[in-house]
Design a protein around this motif. Structure first.
Motif, PDB file in Angstrom:
ATOM      1  N   TRP A 151       0.835  -1.160   0.060  1.00 43.02           N
ATOM      2  CA  TRP A 151      -0.057  -0.146   0.101  1.00 43.02           C
ATOM      3  C   TRP A 151       0.855   1.341   0.024  1.00 43.02           C
ATOM      4  O   TRP A 151       0.741   2.205  -0.866  1.00 43.02           O
ATOM      5  N   GLU A 152       1.685   1.107   0.777  1.00 48.69           N
ATOM      6  CA  GLU A 152       2.927   2.269   0.888  1.00 48.69           C
ATOM      7  C   GLU A 152       3.506   2.361  -0.505  1.00 48.69           C
ATOM      8  O   GLU A 152       4.024   3.619  -0.771  1.00 48.69           O
ATOM      9  N   ARG A 153       4.037   1.347  -1.029  1.00 47.33           N
ATOM     10  CA  ARG A 153       4.713   1.628  -2.206  1.00 47.33           C
ATOM     11  C   ARG A 153       3.776   1.880  -3.407  1.00 47.33           C
ATOM     12  O   ARG A 153       4.036   2.875  -4.272  1.00 47.33           O
ATOM     13  N   SER A 154       2.576   1.857  -3.290  1.00 51.98           N
ATOM     14  CA  SER A 154       1.560   2.326  -4.231  1.00 51.98           C
ATOM     15  C   SER A 154       1.357   3.622  -4.278  1.00 51.98           C
ATOM     16  O   SER A 154       1.258   4.575  -5.128  1.00 51.98           O
ATOM     17  N   LEU A 155       1.503   4.193  -2.936  1.00 48.71           N
ATOM     18  CA  LEU A 155       1.311   5.660  -2.446  1.00 48.71           C
ATOM     19  C   LEU A 155       2.312   6.218  -3.156  1.00 48.71           C
ATOM     20  O   LEU A 155       2.220   7.502  -3.644  1.00 48.71           O
ATOM     21  N   ILE A 156       3.480   5.809  -2.809  1.00 43.52           N
ATOM     22  CA  ILE A 156       4.794   6.421  -3.244  1.00 43.52           C
ATOM     23  C   ILE A 156       4.907   6.571  -4.851  1.00 43.52           C
ATOM     24  O   ILE A 156       5.060   7.719  -5.363  1.00 43.52           O
ATOM     25  N   THR A 157       4.170   5.715  -5.459  1.00 40.79           N
ATOM     26  CA  THR A 157       4.156   5.641  -7.162  1.00 40.79           C
ATOM     27  C   THR A 157       3.308   6.745  -7.542  1.00 40.79           C
ATOM     28  O   THR A 157       3.592   7.718  -8.496  1.00 40.79           O
ATOM     29  N   LEU A 158       2.075   6.984  -6.691  1.00 39.96           N
ATOM     30  CA  LEU A 158       1.136   7.917  -7.064  1.00 39.96           C
ATOM     31  C   LEU A 158       1.631   9.425  -6.679  1.00 39.96           C
ATOM     32  O   LEU A 158       1.485  10.280  -7.683  1.00 39.96           O
TER      33      LEU A 158
END
Length: 292
Positions: A151-158
């Motif tokens: 989830w945190e990696r997805s937020l980083i990408t966004l």
């Protein structure tokens, strides 16, 4: 379309062992602080604390461009504080995801402008690329410490994707405002890392000795005594450098004097103290003789 098993003269290419000679000369990222770069011995906590970073230094906004940059950064801090609260390591991951973007964007745009105009860029590109690389090393360090989930990696990408495009457009429209934004972002980064240090010093966060090798190698930390607090001190010192550099870049654009070369050469010739503070070497005068 060629398949993955394409052949050359009837034989599959030996990609693994036929490495071009140039690739053997590995580039190892270098720190931005001369106190770290020039240290002959590994740095301990005391040495890191003695680095003069002027943590409370603040550039007062004067022009409309300054005020837009300042209040934009202050507004962006509100949701960040609400979301992360006192999760300082996770905040650092998100912060460095954003902080690694401006240097690369600025270097890219100035590189293309230099090509279009067929002239030297005035010495900015290397500094901006070094800034981007330094911030990336921050991120790599915090990633190894925090081990973010999916989830945190997805937020980083966004966040990275959104910020990159917005900053790219801002730099095209107003490079001065863009650099001022970075200067104020770095001021806020220092505030965040100051709070991080207080939490460690107050015992609310464990001062872990599980420091990743990438941090020890990059900042020349003492591998026998290095702690999380040392990493925070080293990163904070870097952010102070980027704060000062980007405010200086914005000022140069404001006064219409962007070329760094003659000023650095003059500093070399006239001020020994300036040379030391800038972390320059005796090779610098030759490097700044490039023609436009």
């Amino acid at each position: 379309m060629q398949s993955a098993n394409a052949t050359i003269n009837g034989k599959e290419p030996d990609v693994i062992h036929q490495i071009p000679e140039d690739l053997f000369y590995l580039h190892h990222p270098k720190p931005v602080r001369h106190e770290i770069l020039e240290s002959k011995t590994p740095l301990d906590s005391k040495a890191l604390e003695n680095i003069d970073i002027s943590p409370d230094l603040h550039r007062q906004p004067v022009t409309w461009s300054d005020k837009i940059a300042f209040y934009t950064v202050r507004i962006l801090r509100i949701p960040t504080d609400w979301f992360f609260k006192k999760k300082y390591i996770h905040r650092a991951v998100m912060l460095e995801t954003v902080a690694a973007v401006p240097g690369m964007v600025g270097a890219t745009i100035r590189h293309l402008r230099s090509l279009r105009k067929l002239q030297h860029d005035g010495g900015w590109i290397d500094h901006l690329l070094h800034e981007a690389e330094n911030e990336r090393m921050h991120l790599m360090t915090w990633m190894r410490i925090s081990q973010p989930n999916w989830w945190e990696r997805s937020l980083i990408t966004l966040v990275q994707g959104g910020f990159y495009n917005m900053f790219f457009m801002l730099y095209l429209i107003s490079p001065r405002t863009a650099h001022r934004v970075v200067g104020y972002l770095e001021e806020e980064a220092i505030v965040s890392y100051n709070s991080f240090l207080k939490e460690i010093d107050n015992g609310n966060l464990e001062n872990s000795k599980n420091v990743p090798d990438i941090a020890i190698d990059y900042w020349n930390l003492d591998k026998n005594t290095a702690t999380l607090r040392d990493v925070v001190l080293a990163v904070r010192a870097d952010e102070a450098t980027h704060r000062d550099t980007n405010h200086h870049f914005a000022d140069r654009i404001l006064v219409g004097h962007e070329d760094l070369r003659e000023d650095i050469k003059r500093a070399f010739e006239d001020h020994d103290k300036t040379k030391k503070m800038a972390g320059l070497t005796n090779e610098a005068p030759e490097k700044w003789k490039w023609s436009k």
